[in-house]
Design a protein around this motif. Structure first.
Motif, PDB file in Angstrom:
ATOM      1  N   PHE A 168       3.578  -8.003  -3.144  1.00 10.11           N
ATOM      2  CA  PHE A 168       3.327  -7.282  -1.904  1.00 10.11           C
ATOM      3  C   PHE A 168       3.423  -8.243  -0.730  1.00 10.11           C
ATOM      4  N   THR A 169       3.831  -7.704   0.394  1.00 14.55           N
ATOM      5  CA  THR A 169       3.970  -8.466   1.632  1.00 14.55           C
ATOM      6  C   THR A 169       3.134  -7.783   2.712  1.00 14.55           C
ATOM      7  N   LEU A 171       2.024  -6.464   6.119  1.00 18.60           N
ATOM      8  CA  LEU A 171       2.649  -6.066   7.378  1.00 18.60           C
ATOM      9  C   LEU A 171       1.696  -6.236   8.555  1.00 18.60           C
ATOM     10  N   THR A 175      -2.213  -3.260   6.058  1.00 18.47           N
ATOM     11  CA  THR A 175      -1.033  -2.568   5.542  1.00 18.47           C
ATOM     12  C   THR A 175      -0.125  -3.588   4.864  1.00 18.47           C
ATOM     13  N   PHE A 176       0.393  -3.218   3.692  1.00 21.14           N
ATOM     14  CA  PHE A 176       1.313  -4.096   2.975  1.00 21.14           C
ATOM     15  C   PHE A 176       2.419  -3.269   2.338  1.00 21.14           C
ATOM     16  N   GLN A 177       3.493  -3.953   1.968  1.00 17.49           N
ATOM     17  CA  GLN A 177       4.655  -3.318   1.358  1.00 17.49           C
ATOM     18  C   GLN A 177       4.820  -3.840  -0.061  1.00 17.49           C
ATOM     19  N   PRO A 193      11.129   1.920   0.652  1.00 13.26           N
ATOM     20  CA  PRO A 193       9.993   0.987   0.700  1.00 13.26           C
ATOM     21  C   PRO A 193       8.700   1.680   0.329  1.00 13.26           C
ATOM     22  N   ARG A 194       7.824   0.935  -0.347  1.00 15.83           N
ATOM     23  CA  ARG A 194       6.511   1.445  -0.724  1.00 15.83           C
ATOM     24  C   ARG A 194       5.485   0.773   0.176  1.00 15.83           C
ATOM     25  N   VAL A 195       5.044   1.478   1.170  1.00 16.04           N
ATOM     26  CA  VAL A 195       4.106   0.947   2.147  1.00 16.04           C
ATOM     27  C   VAL A 195       2.743   1.576   1.885  1.00 16.04           C
ATOM     28  N   ARG A 197      -1.522   1.491   3.001  1.00 16.71           N
ATOM     29  CA  ARG A 197      -2.526   1.083   3.981  1.00 16.71           C
ATOM     30  C   ARG A 197      -3.913   1.208   3.339  1.00 16.71           C
ATOM     31  N   SER A 210      -0.760   5.848   0.730  1.00 14.85           N
ATOM     32  CA  SER A 210       0.652   5.516   0.874  1.00 14.85           C
ATOM     33  C   SER A 210       1.137   5.969   2.246  1.00 14.85           C
ATOM     34  N   ASP A 213       7.992   7.596   4.406  1.00 11.17           N
ATOM     35  CA  ASP A 213       8.989   7.518   5.474  1.00 11.17           C
ATOM     36  C   ASP A 213       8.856   8.748   6.368  1.00 11.17           C
TER      37      ASP A 213
END
Length: 464
Positions: A168-169, A171, A175-177, A193-195, A197, A210, A213
């Motif tokens: 995960f990264t 944001l 919140t991460f992706q 993308p799977r974002v 929060r 989640s 989009d």
């Protein structure tokens, strides 16, 4: 937590190494915590517990979600109640939860507003029938590793699991992706993308949503993760509490010595867990052999002395009977497995037939709708043709009326001309009459003059 569709199925022995890894992790934590307690003031302060209101909300959310089987058994009213409770709990979320040490650990997925988001086809009706006893677990490891695992019992008695690992990264602070390389590489095209929060985080639960989009129009999925407490692992490492903490020598001051000792003891604990896991993985006993060994242990035939020939003969007879019983038990288990597989196959066939019947009904319905649409289109076309003919007839009648009106207008113009001529003639006659009247007046005047003259002459004659 996302659908796990591209991972391999691990058979039953994988469940034991997983427990050993958890036990090793818990043992390492306990061992590392002992030397760190000597210099606890050097470690960061543990986050303070939330207010009573927050803890009440957390307890209520755990109680509500723990009875939903991951969201499958939640009614619409309970889903609404859980959503409102999560919304109320969100205002107590700590700042920047992605930077909190509470983020890491093992969590059980106790609720998902879309249940298939935690297992994909495994959470369908057929998947639950063939793979019952499902349990979804998400592990977050430092610095940015996410492991999703779904365990089950195939046909009700064969343990297994599916697993996917990603990264995960962040944001922003909450919140991460998520990225799952293996799953995304098997997907065609670019994977969406799977974002995610984080809505709330503490020492007991993690609530997340989640972020779909905006162009997809999908609604976010609410997840509730409950932190797992491995009681078996804690019981396994109770003896480690009594071990002597590595003592420092007279001049062994400083945290480096303490950290080195902790790492060494942690490595020994991990190696011990790996040896135990290797032993468990090395077992390849059949069902009959395991049943025979359990029966022998329960009856005490293992290790029994052979003092006499009769006793040895009796022991061999008992062993033969035990083996026969074990073979019968294994055959019964295999028969039960075959029956379960046949039932699962029959259920799958029944579902396939039901789906086929549904598809046939949908095709029939579509054909009926198509035929009705075609008939309606033909009727509309006929009505349109009839209306077109009527419009043409009306246009022709309008043209005829226009021609008749034009002829009448011409006749009216001619009549007006005749009237104008008659009026002129009448005016001329009137003028002639006026002239005649004037002439008549003049003639009357002349007659009157003549009569006067005549009278004058008569009078003159009489005088003579």
């Amino acid at each position: 937590m996302h659908s796990m569709t591209g991972t391999a199925v691990r058979p039953a022995p994988c469940a034991q190494p997983l427990l050993q890894r958890r036990s090793s992790t818990a043992r390492a934590r306990r061992v590392a915590a002992q030397p760190q307690a000597l210099f606890g003031f050097l470690a960061p302060a543990k986050p303070a517990a939330g207010s009573n209101k927050t803890q009440e909300l957390v307890s209520e959310l755990i109680e509500l979600t723990s009875r939903t089987n991951g969201g499958l058994n939640a009614s619409s009213a309970k889903r609404q109640e859980i959503a409102e409770l999560a919304e109320e709990l969100q205002q107590y979320c700590p700042r920047n939860p992605l930077r909190s040490p509470l983020l890491f650990g093992e969590y059980e997925v106790v609720y998902a507003s879309k249940p298939q988001a935690t297992g994909g086809p495994y959470r369908s009706a057929l998947g639950l029938a063939v793979f019952p006893g499902q349990r979804a677990v998400q592990t977050i490891e430092a610095p940015n590793v996410v492991v999703n695992e779904l365990s089950y019992k195939a046909l009700g008695f064969v343990p297994g699991s599916v697993r996917q690992q990603g990264e995960f990264t962040a944001l922003d602070g909450n919140t991460f992706q998520l990225v799952f390389p293996e799953m995304d590489s098997k997907a065609k095209g670019d994977a969406p993308p799977r974002v995610v929060r984080i809505a709330y985080l503490d020492e007991r639960i993690r609530v997340a949503r989640s972020v779909p989009d905006p162009e997809s129009g999908a609604e976010p999925t609410l997840f509730v993760f409950k932190r797992m407490v491995d009681e078996k692992a804690d019981e396994t490492v109770e003896d480690l509490d009594e071990q002597e903490v590595p003592k420092r020598k007279a001049f062994d001051f400083g945290t480096r010595k303490i950290k080195a000792a902790a790492q060494e003891q942690q490595g020994e604990a991990a190696r011990a867990g790996n040896r135990l896991g290797t032993q468990l993985l090395g077992r390849r006993d059949g069902l009959a052999t395991m049943a025979e060994r359990r029966y022998q242990q329960s009856t005490g035939t293992v290790g029994r002395g052979t003092g006499s020939t009769a006793t040895a003969r009796k022991t061999r007879e008992e062993v033969a009977a035990d083996r026969a019983a074990a073979r019968a038990a294994a055959e019964e288990e295999r028969r039960a497995a075959r029956e379960a597989a046949a039932q699962a196959k029959a259920a799958a066939e029944e579902e396939r037939r039901a789906r086929q019947a549904q598809l046939e009904a949908e095709r029939t319905r579509a054909a009926e709708l198509k035929e009705a649409a075609r008939n309606q289109m033909m009727q509309l076309q006929a009505e349109a043709a009839e209306a077109s003919d009527e419009a043409k007839s009306a246009s022709a009648a309008a043209k005829e009326v226009e021609k008749a009106a034009s002829s009448l207008l011409q006749q009216a113009n001619q009549a007006r001309g005749l009237i104008d001529n008659a009026a002129s003639a009448a005016s001329s006659v009137m003028q002639q009459l006026e002239g005649l009247k004037q002439s008549e007046k003049e003639a009357a005047a002349a007659v009157a003059n003549a009569r006067g003259t005549l009278k004058n002459l008569q009078a003159a004659g009489r005088r003579r």
